[in-house]
Scaffold this motif. Structure first.
Motif, mmCIF file in Angstrom:
data_model
loop_
_atom_site.group_PDB
_atom_site.id
_atom_site.type_symbol
_atom_site.label_atom_id
_atom_site.label_comp_id
_atom_site.label_asym_id
_atom_site.label_seq_id
_atom_site.Cartn_x
_atom_site.Cartn_y
_atom_site.Cartn_z
ATOM 1 N N TYR A 99 -5.523 -6.670 8.830
ATOM 2 C CA TYR A 99 -4.199 -6.869 8.076
ATOM 3 C C TYR A 99 -3.047 -7.323 9.288
ATOM 4 N N THR A 100 -1.965 -7.838 8.706
ATOM 5 C CA THR A 100 -0.731 -7.927 9.605
ATOM 6 C C THR A 100 0.167 -7.173 8.656
ATOM 7 N N ILE A 101 0.584 -6.267 9.519
ATOM 8 C CA ILE A 101 1.550 -5.199 8.960
ATOM 9 C C ILE A 101 3.118 -5.754 8.960
ATOM 10 N N LEU A 102 3.741 -6.340 7.810
ATOM 11 C CA LEU A 102 5.120 -6.970 7.653
ATOM 12 C C LEU A 102 6.207 -5.866 7.627
ATOM 13 N N SER A 103 6.074 -4.754 7.003
ATOM 14 C CA SER A 103 7.135 -3.710 6.829
ATOM 15 C C SER A 103 6.456 -2.444 6.480
ATOM 16 N N ILE A 104 7.227 -1.500 7.100
ATOM 17 C CA ILE A 104 6.890 -0.112 6.794
ATOM 18 C C ILE A 104 8.109 0.688 6.012
ATOM 19 N N ASP A 105 7.970 0.882 4.881
ATOM 20 C CA ASP A 105 9.231 1.469 4.061
ATOM 21 C C ASP A 105 9.101 2.859 3.680
ATOM 22 N N ILE A 139 0.897 -1.413 -0.019
ATOM 23 C CA ILE A 139 -0.137 -0.098 0.183
ATOM 24 C C ILE A 139 0.900 1.293 0.050
ATOM 25 N N ARG A 140 0.830 2.121 -0.986
ATOM 26 C CA ARG A 140 1.465 3.208 -1.049
ATOM 27 C C ARG A 140 0.544 4.381 -0.392
ATOM 28 N N THR A 141 1.036 4.890 0.762
ATOM 29 C CA THR A 141 0.472 6.301 1.183
ATOM 30 C C THR A 141 0.518 7.594 0.408
ATOM 31 N N PRO A 142 -0.433 8.439 1.064
ATOM 32 C CA PRO A 142 -0.348 9.743 0.531
ATOM 33 C C PRO A 142 0.876 10.438 1.447
ATOM 34 N N GLU A 143 1.211 11.676 0.993
ATOM 35 C CA GLU A 143 2.218 12.293 1.538
ATOM 36 C C GLU A 143 1.844 12.867 2.929
ATOM 37 N N PHE A 144 2.811 12.349 3.945
ATOM 38 C CA PHE A 144 2.428 12.903 5.331
ATOM 39 C C PHE A 144 3.659 13.818 5.546
ATOM 40 N N THR A 145 2.981 15.190 6.399
ATOM 41 C CA THR A 145 3.918 16.304 6.741
ATOM 42 C C THR A 145 4.136 16.203 8.123
ATOM 43 N N GLY A 146 5.410 16.034 8.668
ATOM 44 C CA GLY A 146 5.426 16.374 10.120
ATOM 45 C C GLY A 146 6.645 17.536 10.263
ATOM 46 N N VAL A 147 6.589 18.047 11.488
ATOM 47 C CA VAL A 147 7.404 19.261 11.709
ATOM 48 C C VAL A 147 8.376 19.004 12.684
ATOM 49 N N ALA A 148 9.635 18.959 12.353
ATOM 50 C CA ALA A 148 10.709 18.744 13.520
ATOM 51 C C ALA A 148 10.708 19.851 14.263
ATOM 52 N N GLN A 149 11.603 19.769 15.483
ATOM 53 C CA GLN A 149 11.657 20.569 16.640
ATOM 54 C C GLN A 149 12.182 21.859 16.191
ATOM 55 N N ASN A 150 13.103 21.842 15.090
ATOM 56 C CA ASN A 150 13.804 23.121 14.730
ATOM 57 C C ASN A 150 12.922 23.913 13.731
ATOM 58 N N GLY A 151 11.555 23.483 13.442
ATOM 59 C CA GLY A 151 10.493 24.203 12.811
ATOM 60 C C GLY A 151 10.347 23.878 11.245
ATOM 61 N N VAL A 152 11.363 22.844 10.883
ATOM 62 C CA VAL A 152 11.361 22.720 9.327
ATOM 63 C C VAL A 152 10.374 21.496 9.233
ATOM 64 N N ILE A 196 6.559 10.018 2.256
ATOM 65 C CA ILE A 196 5.477 9.005 1.590
ATOM 66 C C ILE A 196 6.038 7.626 2.061
ATOM 67 N N THR A 197 5.213 6.717 2.398
ATOM 68 C CA THR A 197 5.630 5.182 2.593
ATOM 69 C C THR A 197 5.008 4.310 2.132
ATOM 70 N N GLN A 198 5.417 3.058 2.050
ATOM 71 C CA GLN A 198 4.978 1.821 1.558
ATOM 72 C C GLN A 198 4.635 0.899 2.414
ATOM 73 N N ILE A 199 3.548 0.446 2.704
ATOM 74 C CA ILE A 199 3.030 -0.436 3.837
ATOM 75 C C ILE A 199 2.917 -1.963 2.976
ATOM 76 N N THR A 200 3.755 -2.771 3.557
ATOM 77 C CA THR A 200 3.584 -4.172 3.100
ATOM 78 C C THR A 200 2.599 -4.880 4.092
ATOM 79 N N VAL A 201 1.271 -5.299 3.661
ATOM 80 C CA VAL A 201 0.465 -5.927 4.517
ATOM 81 C C VAL A 201 -0.022 -7.355 3.943
ATOM 82 N N GLN A 202 -0.286 -8.188 4.928
ATOM 83 C CA GLN A 202 -0.911 -9.476 4.597
ATOM 84 C C GLN A 202 -2.273 -9.771 5.437
ATOM 85 N N SER A 203 -3.061 -10.227 4.535
ATOM 86 C CA SER A 203 -4.664 -10.419 5.022
ATOM 87 C C SER A 203 -4.463 -11.454 6.259
#
Length: 311
Positions: free
Chosen positions: A211-217, A129-142, A147-154
């Motif tokens: 699902y069982t999440i196998l990996s998050i890349d 599963i290819r996720t949309p773009e997530f936006t986080g802010v580091a403590q220095n304000g940047v 975008i992640t890829q989640i490998t799942v198994q039913s």
């Protein structure tokens, strides 16, 4: 001659009704596949408004695959609004992959609105599963956009009642934003992107889902805006506007005070002729004194005019 004609017409009508109620071709196909489906069962399906081919053909497919299913099971699932063909395909795929899946569970998954065939296929071959773009802010304000890829198994046992793909994506997005927010410098994330996927994967985001999440890349990562710098600029602009407003207020007060002083001077100047007239009347001021004072004023006015021209 009329009697034989009537009999012939009746025979034709009976045959038409028979072939309408009984799909003879489908019945012959079932017999040739060694599937026991009686004519009465087919007629009953017609009367119950069940399309016989939607039930008999999947049954033939299941028997040929080595599954033991009954026509009543498939007909009941059809009447409940299920997809009989896809359910049978899922059972065949599970049977060949040595996955324990009986008809009741497969029918329940299908009636729950899940794609039972996709669930079986995903349990055999993991899905990315290819996720949309997530936006986080580091403590220095940047900002750090990820975008992640989640490998799942039913997980067949949790499909009914378990959360779907949208929940998995939302949980991963929340974990990514939280992990980036815990980072002191955005450069730390860029230098070691696997730290995000490792921390996110340790949070057990697959609990309660189907699902069982196998990996998050990490698929993509880029730098966004400097939020802290933007806030500092906005604060500086706000402070400048406050200072300008205070300066404008002081200027307005100074102008008002100057106008008040001018009014006082004008009022005082207006009293001078009266005082002179009163002094002349009372004899305190002579004509020569007034003449000399007038000359002094004229001389002063002339000097001021000359000084303005020179300036």
């Amino acid at each position: 001659m009329i009697g034989p004609i009537i009999i012939a017409v009746l025979i034709v009508i009976v045959l038409i009704i028979f072939f309408t109620l009984v799909p003879v071709g489908l019945w012959i196909s079932a017999i040739s596949a060694q599937v026991r489906v009686g004519l009465g069962t087919l007629i009953g399906m017609r009367l119950r408004r069940v399309t016989p081919s939607r039930v008999v053909k999947p049954l033939i497919k299941a028997v040929k695959a080595g599954l033991e299913l009954e026509v009543n099971q498939l007909e009941s699932h059809y009447l409940a609004g299920g997809d009989v063909d896809k359910t049978v395909d899922a059972l065949i795929a599970a049977h060949r992959a040595n996955i324990e899946l009986d008809f009741s569970r497969a029918a329940a998954i299908d009636l729950a609105g899940r794609d039972v065939l996709e669930a079986v296929q995903t349990s055999v071959t993991p899905k990315v599963i290819r996720t949309p773009e997530f936006t986080g802010v580091a403590q220095n304000g940047v900002e750090v956009k990820v975008i992640t890829q989640i490998t799942v198994q039913s997980n067949i046992d949790r499909i009914v009642g378990g959360a779907g793909e949208d929940t998995v994506i939302a949980r991963v997005g929340e974990a990514v934003v939280s992990t980036v927010g815990e980072t002191r410098e955005h450069t730390d994330v860029l230098e070691n992107p696997n730290s995000i996927s490792k921390k996110v994967q340790e949070q057990g985001l697959g609990d309660g889902t189907a699902y069982t999440i196998l990996s998050i890349d990490i698929a993509e990562m880029r730098i966004g805006d400097n939020i802290k710098a933007k806030l500092d600029i906005e604060k500086a602009n706000a402070d400048m506007e406050v200072a300008q407003a205070a300066a404008s207020k002081r200027k307005a007060e100074a102008i008002a005070l100057e106008q008040e002083n001018r009014a006082v001077v004008v009022a005082a100047e207006a009293e001078v002729p009266r005082a002179l007239a009163k002094a002349l009347e009372s004899g305190k001021l002579g004509a020569m004194d007034y003449y000399r004072m007038d000359n002094v004023q004229a001389d002063t006015t002339m000097r001021e005019a000359i000084a303005k021209e020179d300036k």
